[in-house]
Design a protein around this motif. Sequence first.
Motif, PDB file in Angstrom:
ATOM      1  N   PHE A 249       0.828  -1.202   0.000  1.00 48.96           N
ATOM      2  CA  PHE A 249       0.000   0.000   0.000  1.00 48.96           C
ATOM      3  C   PHE A 249       0.868   1.260   0.000  1.00 48.96           C
ATOM      4  O   PHE A 249       1.542   1.555   0.992  1.00 48.96           O
ATOM      5  CB  PHE A 249      -0.930  -0.008   1.214  1.00 48.96           C
ATOM      6  CG  PHE A 249      -1.928  -1.127   1.160  1.00 48.96           C
ATOM      7  CD1 PHE A 249      -3.043  -1.041   0.333  1.00 48.96           C
ATOM      8  CD2 PHE A 249      -1.726  -2.283   1.893  1.00 48.96           C
ATOM      9  CE1 PHE A 249      -3.951  -2.082   0.261  1.00 48.96           C
ATOM     10  CE2 PHE A 249      -2.643  -3.328   1.824  1.00 48.96           C
ATOM     11  CZ  PHE A 249      -3.753  -3.226   1.000  1.00 48.96           C
ATOM     12  N   PRO A 250       0.854   2.004  -1.111  1.00 41.85           N
ATOM     13  CA  PRO A 250       1.749   3.153  -1.267  1.00 41.85           C
ATOM     14  C   PRO A 250       1.682   4.173  -0.136  1.00 41.85           C
ATOM     15  O   PRO A 250       2.720   4.702   0.273  1.00 41.85           O
ATOM     16  CB  PRO A 250       1.298   3.764  -2.598  1.00 41.85           C
ATOM     17  CG  PRO A 250       0.712   2.609  -3.357  1.00 41.85           C
ATOM     18  CD  PRO A 250       0.068   1.727  -2.336  1.00 41.85           C
ATOM     19  N   VAL A 251       0.476   4.436   0.391  1.00 42.79           N
ATOM     20  CA  VAL A 251       0.389   5.424   1.473  1.00 42.79           C
ATOM     21  C   VAL A 251       1.144   4.930   2.708  1.00 42.79           C
ATOM     22  O   VAL A 251       1.864   5.690   3.362  1.00 42.79           O
ATOM     23  CB  VAL A 251      -1.092   5.707   1.818  1.00 42.79           C
ATOM     24  CG1 VAL A 251      -1.191   6.470   3.126  1.00 42.79           C
ATOM     25  CG2 VAL A 251      -1.748   6.497   0.702  1.00 42.79           C
ATOM     26  N   LEU A 252       0.988   3.644   2.990  1.00 42.67           N
ATOM     27  CA  LEU A 252       1.714   3.068   4.134  1.00 42.67           C
ATOM     28  C   LEU A 252       3.220   3.110   3.878  1.00 42.67           C
ATOM     29  O   LEU A 252       4.015   3.358   4.779  1.00 42.67           O
ATOM     30  CB  LEU A 252       1.283   1.611   4.376  1.00 42.67           C
ATOM     31  CG  LEU A 252      -0.177   1.363   4.739  1.00 42.67           C
ATOM     32  CD1 LEU A 252      -0.365  -0.101   5.121  1.00 42.67           C
ATOM     33  CD2 LEU A 252      -0.598   2.258   5.894  1.00 42.67           C
ATOM     34  N   TYR A 278      -0.070   6.830  -6.001  1.00 46.04           N
ATOM     35  CA  TYR A 278      -1.015   6.572  -4.903  1.00 46.04           C
ATOM     36  C   TYR A 278      -0.445   6.838  -3.504  1.00 46.04           C
ATOM     37  O   TYR A 278      -1.067   6.501  -2.517  1.00 46.04           O
ATOM     38  CB  TYR A 278      -1.487   5.108  -4.954  1.00 46.04           C
ATOM     39  CG  TYR A 278      -2.379   4.786  -6.126  1.00 46.04           C
ATOM     40  CD1 TYR A 278      -3.683   5.271  -6.186  1.00 46.04           C
ATOM     41  CD2 TYR A 278      -1.915   4.004  -7.179  1.00 46.04           C
ATOM     42  CE1 TYR A 278      -4.506   4.988  -7.264  1.00 46.04           C
ATOM     43  CE2 TYR A 278      -2.733   3.706  -8.266  1.00 46.04           C
ATOM     44  CZ  TYR A 278      -4.029   4.202  -8.295  1.00 46.04           C
ATOM     45  OH  TYR A 278      -4.840   3.910  -9.357  1.00 46.04           O
ATOM     46  N   GLY A 279       0.761   7.379  -3.421  1.00 43.77           N
ATOM     47  CA  GLY A 279       1.400   7.505  -2.108  1.00 43.77           C
ATOM     48  C   GLY A 279       0.999   8.746  -1.322  1.00 43.77           C
ATOM     49  O   GLY A 279       1.395   8.915  -0.180  1.00 43.77           O
ATOM     50  N   GLY A 280       0.219   9.652  -1.954  1.00 43.97           N
ATOM     51  CA  GLY A 280      -0.170  10.880  -1.258  1.00 43.97           C
ATOM     52  C   GLY A 280       1.034  11.724  -0.873  1.00 43.97           C
ATOM     53  O   GLY A 280       1.093  12.324   0.203  1.00 43.97           O
TER      54      GLY A 280
END
Lengths: 531, 86
Positions: A249-252, A278-280
């Motif tokens: 998960f890119p955000v994680l 998608y990493g924000g």
Amino acid sequence: MKALSRGGAWQSGPFLVDQLLRYAAERSPDRVALRVGRESITYCELDAAADRVASALAEQGVGIGDRVGLHLEKSVAGVAALYGTMRAGAAYVPIDPAAPPLRAAFLATDCSVRALVSDPERIAMLRDADAAAAPRGITVGPGDPPVGFIGWEEVNAASVNPPRVPVSDADLAYILYTSGSTGRPKGVAITHRNSLTFIRWALHELELRDGDVFSNHAPFHFDLSTLDLFGSAGAVATVSIVPHDVAMFPVLLADWIRSERITVWYSVPSALSMLVRYGGLETRALDSLRLVLFAGEVFPTRYLSRLMHLVPQARFFNLYGPTETNVCTFEEVTRAPEQDDPPISIGRACENYRCVVTDEEGTVMTGAGSKGELIVKGSCVARGYWGDPGKTAAGFPDAFTYRTGDLVEILDDSSVPRYRFIGRRDNMIKTRGYRVELGEVEAALYTHPAVSECVAVPLPDELMGNRIVAFCTVSGGADAEELIRACRERLPAYMVPAQIFVVVSLPKTPNNKYDRAALAKQAAKTANQPS
Amino acid sequence: MSDRVPTREVRDVLAAIIGGDAASSVDENDLLFEQGLIDSLHLIELIDLLQERFGMEVESDELSPENFESLRAMAGYVRRKRGSHI
């Protein structure tokens, strides 16, 4: 000029990969060498753990010139086992923990591992596939060790003074398996000298230092991991392994890079593209990063450019090199590319390596605009393919030369010119940085009795490099789903076709070869239609 | 009714990626990533298909284990997305 200090202390040694760990433990015993989730270990402790593994392996008969398979999830014990194997005089053979048992057993028996480090569940599956794949060894994790194996508690009680073995830098440090065109994976045999040639270059050129925190994203059976592990040890820095669920998960992942204060990141471009997409990152500044290294495939300009704007303080390097040569050319990307720019260059030869470009007759070509196959020379070049003199002779004309099969264009007239990758000489493709010989996918399909003919083709994808699509003609009633299942039993996930079309016939070219170009076009057309 | 439909549709999406056989044996509470049923490559395809099938945009912060760890989690996520836009 920094030529005088080039290589620094490393000019006079160490000569063995595992000595990097000993050296680090002597210099900074209490520094954290490795973090895996909440677990961490100092250099002094890791060095002792490697010695204990070496003693335990020696006790089991492992000695100089042997192979030890490592078939387990990444862990502190796994890294200790990797160093311990080399310290016992053997080469470590990392086997994808997610590989189907048939494939894992093939790799273990292909290089006839003397011992295996794994967990009881995987050992049972391997033994079901082929008893010779798990003859003896060490278990990690819960569960009773099966016959022939000892548990990790016994390793903890082993001596920190393993028998001294007369290893030389021409002995193998590890074997990395990669896709083979005839359906058999090829084991690239890397010596200590090969590996350290690359690590020395990286320490110097990339100015790796003891305050660094490396990430490790690549699996251990992928050559990118060697920079994370041995580059960090060489720099007496810390390496932190990206947890499995975080990588997904890119955000994680962005939050993890921030909280771990990662300074050196190395991965395939697709992992970074996902992070950009998608990493924000607009609200999660990756301000600890000072080096962003990528290799394995072409970085889509759009995502590279956005990444460079979002992480303005970092330096960006495109590293190039097949497993057979380690990294052999590099390019520092100093300007964010524009949308219409050509793909970024793979750069020029690393110091102490020599690259030449030849035409089909083997004539050396020079001058900007020339195109041909990239040939790499130097002590970085692997010894060859394990147990395969035929393929070794074809790929390695002599002990210091490897024919990459990559076609490049020479970009300037200097004596150490820059290159641009333009394609392959054969049917090898890249997906998420992994090499896939389409012939190996086809060989897996042919194991299904109903398949009469098949062709696998790449379907270009911006985020992943390529997906794989296969076309098959069948006799009898096999459907696409059944064929995909057959592939899953034999191939790692990244090699399983995303789609299989069962067709009545396959198009041929006028000289009666399969028309791969037409099939690739057909695959692309189908992909663009809503299903 | 509205509770069931998305779960089935999300299962169809999963079937398109990992195959109907595999997808039909997945329990709606099975942890897809932890059990190795899908990897990061599949996740990209999954996002593409969900966006296409349900006409929605997956935002960065929504791409989380809470929303994607199981069929049930994904179905709940799709329902919330649709509820908030339709």
